[in-house]
Design a protein around this motif. Sequence first.
Motif, short mmCIF file in Angstrom:
data_model
loop_
_atom_site.label_atom_id
_atom_site.label_comp_id
_atom_site.label_asym_id
_atom_site.label_seq_id
_atom_site.Cartn_x
_atom_site.Cartn_y
_atom_site.Cartn_z
N TYR A 45 -50.51 -76.72 76.35
CA TYR A 45 -51.02 -75.41 75.94
C TYR A 45 -51.85 -75.52 74.66
O TYR A 45 -52.94 -74.95 74.55
CB TYR A 45 -49.86 -74.43 75.74
CG TYR A 45 -50.30 -73.10 75.18
CD1 TYR A 45 -50.91 -72.15 75.98
CD2 TYR A 45 -50.14 -72.83 73.81
CE1 TYR A 45 -51.35 -70.94 75.45
CE2 TYR A 45 -50.57 -71.62 73.28
CZ TYR A 45 -51.17 -70.68 74.10
OH TYR A 45 -51.61 -69.49 73.57
N LEU A 49 -55.67 -74.58 74.37
CA LEU A 49 -56.08 -73.50 73.47
C LEU A 49 -57.15 -73.98 72.49
O LEU A 49 -58.12 -73.27 72.21
CB LEU A 49 -54.86 -72.98 72.71
CG LEU A 49 -55.11 -71.82 71.75
CD1 LEU A 49 -55.64 -70.59 72.50
CD2 LEU A 49 -53.83 -71.45 71.00
N ASN A 54 -58.99 -69.51 73.89
CA ASN A 54 -58.60 -68.26 74.57
C ASN A 54 -57.16 -68.45 75.07
O ASN A 54 -56.90 -69.31 75.91
CB ASN A 54 -59.55 -67.98 75.75
CG ASN A 54 -59.19 -66.70 76.48
OD1 ASN A 54 -58.11 -66.57 77.05
ND2 ASN A 54 -60.10 -65.76 76.46
N SER A 55 -56.24 -67.65 74.53
CA SER A 55 -54.82 -67.88 74.82
C SER A 55 -54.49 -67.65 76.30
O SER A 55 -53.69 -68.38 76.89
CB SER A 55 -53.94 -67.00 73.94
OG SER A 55 -54.25 -65.64 74.15
N GLN A 56 -55.12 -66.63 76.91
CA GLN A 56 -54.83 -66.36 78.32
C GLN A 56 -55.30 -67.52 79.21
O GLN A 56 -54.58 -67.97 80.11
CB GLN A 56 -55.51 -65.05 78.75
CG GLN A 56 -55.20 -64.64 80.18
CD GLN A 56 -53.73 -64.36 80.40
OE1 GLN A 56 -53.14 -63.59 79.67
NE2 GLN A 56 -53.13 -65.00 81.40
N ALA A 58 -55.71 -70.57 78.25
CA ALA A 58 -54.88 -71.73 77.94
C ALA A 58 -53.55 -71.65 78.69
O ALA A 58 -53.06 -72.66 79.22
CB ALA A 58 -54.65 -71.83 76.43
N GLU A 59 -52.95 -70.45 78.75
CA GLU A 59 -51.71 -70.28 79.52
C GLU A 59 -51.95 -70.57 80.98
O GLU A 59 -51.16 -71.26 81.64
CB GLU A 59 -51.19 -68.85 79.35
CG GLU A 59 -50.53 -68.58 78.04
CD GLU A 59 -50.10 -67.12 77.91
OE1 GLU A 59 -49.92 -66.46 78.95
OE2 GLU A 59 -49.97 -66.66 76.77
#
Length: 201
Positions: A45, A49, A54-56, A58-59
Amino acid sequence: MEPKLPQPNSKELSSATDEALFVALKNGDSSALSILFNRHGRLVYGLALKILANSQEAEDLTQEIFLTLWRKASSNPDCRFFVRYLVTVTRSRAIDKLRDRHRQLKLVERWGQTMSSQATPSPTPVEQATFAERSGRIYNALKQLPEKQRQVIELAYNQGLSQSEIAKQIDIPLGTVKTCTRQGLLKLKRILLDSDLSIYE
């Protein structure tokens, strides 16, 4: 019938090396995947990231990588350096996503150019027909998007609003605007590709 190999239990697996877990994964032991995810999910992750910012995304990428690991474990080569393998795959997939994001932006830029070219003074009848056809296809594609996805894309490209401005204007969180934009562009691209739009030529 081949004899079935004895499977190590979860307690044994939790203390196993990454390489041993990978072998267990290749033999279909789902608990090995869970242990690998707990050990290295944050690493994947964090790297995703850093590259994607972008965290979404990356998830999503982290989930994709571990799901792919599970689905295709048996087709992967022996992995003596598991962490290095994981880092290489994550980096490669994240860069692919960046390229895809760039392609999506170019698609929308071309769409914007198509829209603005309609205002060209005195276009020929052939140009008018081409513009009308493209516009019709694009508007039809936009109509197929869910309401929020269509709305954020239109506000961005018709009114030139930033994602923060869109979030304020329609009173939804910034993260939702980003997600709607990303999902909307992906769907728009798929619809346009399916309709064999000449904008790709």
